[in-house]
Motif scaffolding. Sequence first.
Motif, PDB file in Angstrom:
ATOM      1  N   GLY A 163       4.176 -16.229   8.988  1.00 37.41           N
ATOM      2  CA  GLY A 163       4.786 -15.300   8.541  1.00 37.41           C
ATOM      3  C   GLY A 163       6.037 -14.827   9.578  1.00 37.41           C
ATOM      4  N   ALA A 164       6.617 -13.702   8.844  1.00 37.35           N
ATOM      5  CA  ALA A 164       8.066 -13.487   9.440  1.00 37.35           C
ATOM      6  C   ALA A 164       7.664 -12.177  10.595  1.00 37.35           C
ATOM      7  CB  ALA A 164       8.891 -12.565   8.363  1.00 37.35           C
ATOM      8  N   ARG A 165       8.590 -11.938  11.444  1.00 41.14           N
ATOM      9  CA  ARG A 165       8.399 -11.240  12.502  1.00 41.14           C
ATOM     10  C   ARG A 165       9.311  -9.962  12.044  1.00 41.14           C
ATOM     11  NH1 ARG A 165       5.155 -12.286  16.674  1.00 41.14           N
ATOM     12  NH2 ARG A 165       4.793 -14.377  16.857  1.00 41.14           N
ATOM     13  N   ASP A 166       8.975  -8.883  12.220  1.00 36.75           N
ATOM     14  CA  ASP A 166       9.820  -7.713  11.962  1.00 36.75           C
ATOM     15  C   ASP A 166      10.616  -7.140  13.237  1.00 36.75           C
ATOM     16  OD1 ASP A 166       7.968  -6.247  13.674  1.00 36.75           O
ATOM     17  OD2 ASP A 166       7.039  -4.970  12.211  1.00 36.75           O
ATOM     18  N   GLU A 167      11.300  -6.219  13.087  1.00 36.82           N
ATOM     19  CA  GLU A 167      12.333  -5.724  14.282  1.00 36.82           C
ATOM     20  C   GLU A 167      11.543  -5.564  15.507  1.00 36.82           C
ATOM     21  OE1 GLU A 167      14.425  -2.556  12.841  1.00 36.82           O
ATOM     22  OE2 GLU A 167      15.461  -3.643  11.151  1.00 36.82           O
ATOM     23  N   SER A 168      10.357  -4.952  15.634  1.00 39.34           N
ATOM     24  CA  SER A 168       9.310  -4.919  16.824  1.00 39.34           C
ATOM     25  C   SER A 168       9.098  -6.216  17.368  1.00 39.34           C
ATOM     26  CB  SER A 168       8.623  -3.778  16.453  1.00 39.34           C
ATOM     27  OG  SER A 168       7.559  -4.221  15.707  1.00 39.34           O
ATOM     28  N   GLY A 169       9.114  -7.284  16.484  1.00 38.92           N
ATOM     29  CA  GLY A 169       8.528  -8.399  16.924  1.00 38.92           C
ATOM     30  C   GLY A 169       7.026  -8.687  16.337  1.00 38.92           C
ATOM     31  N   LYS A 170       6.465  -7.775  15.779  1.00 38.49           N
ATOM     32  CA  LYS A 170       5.129  -7.996  14.910  1.00 38.49           C
ATOM     33  C   LYS A 170       5.094  -8.826  13.855  1.00 38.49           C
ATOM     34  CE  LYS A 170       1.582  -4.920  12.905  1.00 38.49           C
ATOM     35  NZ  LYS A 170       1.357  -3.958  12.250  1.00 38.49           N
ATOM     36  N   LEU A 171       4.141  -9.719  13.981  1.00 35.81           N
ATOM     37  CA  LEU A 171       4.086 -10.646  13.094  1.00 35.81           C
ATOM     38  C   LEU A 171       3.633 -10.128  11.655  1.00 35.81           C
ATOM     39  CD1 LEU A 171       4.301 -13.919  12.597  1.00 35.81           C
ATOM     40  CD2 LEU A 171       1.949 -13.917  12.839  1.00 35.81           C
ATOM     41  N   THR A 172       4.154 -10.341  10.528  1.00 34.04           N
ATOM     42  CA  THR A 172       3.879 -10.004   9.163  1.00 34.04           C
ATOM     43  C   THR A 172       3.397 -11.273   8.309  1.00 34.04           C
ATOM     44  OG1 THR A 172       5.627  -8.231   9.231  1.00 34.04           O
ATOM     45  CG2 THR A 172       4.676  -8.628   7.208  1.00 34.04           C
ATOM     46  N   PRO A 173       2.076 -11.092   8.055  1.00 32.10           N
ATOM     47  CA  PRO A 173       1.658 -12.131   7.314  1.00 32.10           C
ATOM     48  C   PRO A 173       2.262 -12.222   5.990  1.00 32.10           C
ATOM     49  CG  PRO A 173      -0.016 -10.540   7.508  1.00 32.10           C
ATOM     50  CD  PRO A 173       0.961  -9.987   8.068  1.00 32.10           C
ATOM     51  N   LEU A 174       2.052 -13.454   5.146  1.00 31.02           N
ATOM     52  CA  LEU A 174       2.638 -13.905   3.880  1.00 31.02           C
ATOM     53  C   LEU A 174       1.869 -13.199   2.799  1.00 31.02           C
ATOM     54  CD1 LEU A 174       3.979 -17.392   4.444  1.00 31.02           C
ATOM     55  CD2 LEU A 174       5.329 -15.230   4.464  1.00 31.02           C
ATOM     56  N   ASP A 175       2.194 -12.721   1.718  1.00 33.05           N
ATOM     57  CA  ASP A 175       1.466 -12.342   0.658  1.00 33.05           C
ATOM     58  C   ASP A 175       0.968 -13.728  -0.206  1.00 33.05           C
ATOM     59  OD1 ASP A 175       1.938  -9.867   1.022  1.00 33.05           O
ATOM     60  OD2 ASP A 175       3.628  -9.741  -0.016  1.00 33.05           O
ATOM     61  N   VAL A 176       1.565 -14.912  -0.108  1.00 30.53           N
ATOM     62  CA  VAL A 176       1.125 -15.966  -0.774  1.00 30.53           C
ATOM     63  C   VAL A 176       0.090 -16.739   0.054  1.00 30.53           C
ATOM     64  CG1 VAL A 176       3.033 -16.106  -2.545  1.00 30.53           C
ATOM     65  CG2 VAL A 176       3.032 -17.233  -0.179  1.00 30.53           C
ATOM     66  N   LYS A 177      -0.809 -17.663  -0.558  1.00 28.00           N
ATOM     67  CA  LYS A 177      -1.624 -18.483   0.393  1.00 28.00           C
ATOM     68  C   LYS A 177      -1.579 -19.677  -0.416  1.00 28.00           C
ATOM     69  CE  LYS A 177      -5.679 -16.686  -2.136  1.00 28.00           C
ATOM     70  NZ  LYS A 177      -5.078 -15.779  -3.160  1.00 28.00           N
ATOM     71  N   ALA A 178      -2.152 -20.801   0.228  1.00 32.06           N
ATOM     72  CA  ALA A 178      -2.389 -22.062  -0.186  1.00 32.06           C
ATOM     73  C   ALA A 178      -3.165 -22.183  -1.525  1.00 32.06           C
ATOM     74  CB  ALA A 178      -2.876 -22.828   1.128  1.00 32.06           C
ATOM     75  N   GLY A 179      -2.666 -22.821  -2.392  1.00 39.17           N
ATOM     76  CA  GLY A 179      -3.371 -22.916  -3.820  1.00 39.17           C
ATOM     77  C   GLY A 179      -3.011 -21.928  -4.772  1.00 39.17           C
ATOM     78  N   ASP A 180      -2.260 -21.032  -4.388  1.00 46.54           N
ATOM     79  CA  ASP A 180      -1.485 -20.033  -5.181  1.00 46.54           C
ATOM     80  C   ASP A 180      -0.626 -20.771  -6.305  1.00 46.54           C
ATOM     81  OD1 ASP A 180      -2.846 -17.874  -4.517  1.00 46.54           O
ATOM     82  OD2 ASP A 180      -0.973 -16.900  -3.443  1.00 46.54           O
ATOM     83  N   ARG A 181      -0.434 -20.436  -7.357  1.00 44.48           N
ATOM     84  CA  ARG A 181       0.218 -20.619  -8.359  1.00 44.48           C
ATOM     85  C   ARG A 181       1.413 -19.556  -8.551  1.00 44.48           C
ATOM     86  NH1 ARG A 181      -1.509 -24.105 -13.460  1.00 44.48           N
ATOM     87  NH2 ARG A 181       0.286 -24.244 -14.548  1.00 44.48           N
ATOM     88  N   ILE A 182       2.982 -20.257  -8.147  1.00 41.85           N
ATOM     89  CA  ILE A 182       3.887 -19.038  -8.170  1.00 41.85           C
ATOM     90  C   ILE A 182       4.933 -19.461  -9.117  1.00 41.85           C
ATOM     91  CG2 ILE A 182       3.454 -18.583  -5.633  1.00 41.85           C
ATOM     92  CD1 ILE A 182       5.748 -20.588  -5.038  1.00 41.85           C
ATOM     93  N   LEU A 183       5.763 -18.548  -9.481  1.00 46.06           N
ATOM     94  CA  LEU A 183       7.022 -18.447 -10.193  1.00 46.06           C
ATOM     95  C   LEU A 183       8.190 -18.240  -9.130  1.00 46.06           C
ATOM     96  CD1 LEU A 183       7.677 -18.843 -13.193  1.00 46.06           C
ATOM     97  CD2 LEU A 183       7.851 -16.342 -13.412  1.00 46.06           C
TER      98      LEU A 183
END
Length: 104
Positions: free
Chosen positions: A46-66
């Motif tokens: 995931g990405a880190r915000d300005e305060s350094g907190k980890l923000t998890p991703l919305d997608v997961k392994a196995g998802d079908r994406i566009l």
Amino acid sequence: MTFRPLHDRILVRRIEAEEKTAGGIIIPDTAKEKPQEGEVIAIGPGARDESGKLTPLDVKAGDRILFGKWSGTEIKLNGEDLLIMKESDVMGVIEQTATVKKAA
């Protein structure tokens, strides 16, 4: 060999487009466009915000994406062509809905 994306990056396998149109016309390789649909193989933590907190991703392994036509970077891993891209390049997740048959 395994691959683990870093930060908000995801590893995607393109899903090949249909070889025929709905009317049965076969599309030659020269006329095909790159598929803009894929399956998520692996995700970063995931990405880190300005305060350094980890923000998890919305997608997961196995998802079908566009994703966009020119999104991501093409890589070859274990002889397979894959894409690595940031989660922000993903336009949406394609959810498979179960079809319900109505009783006649």
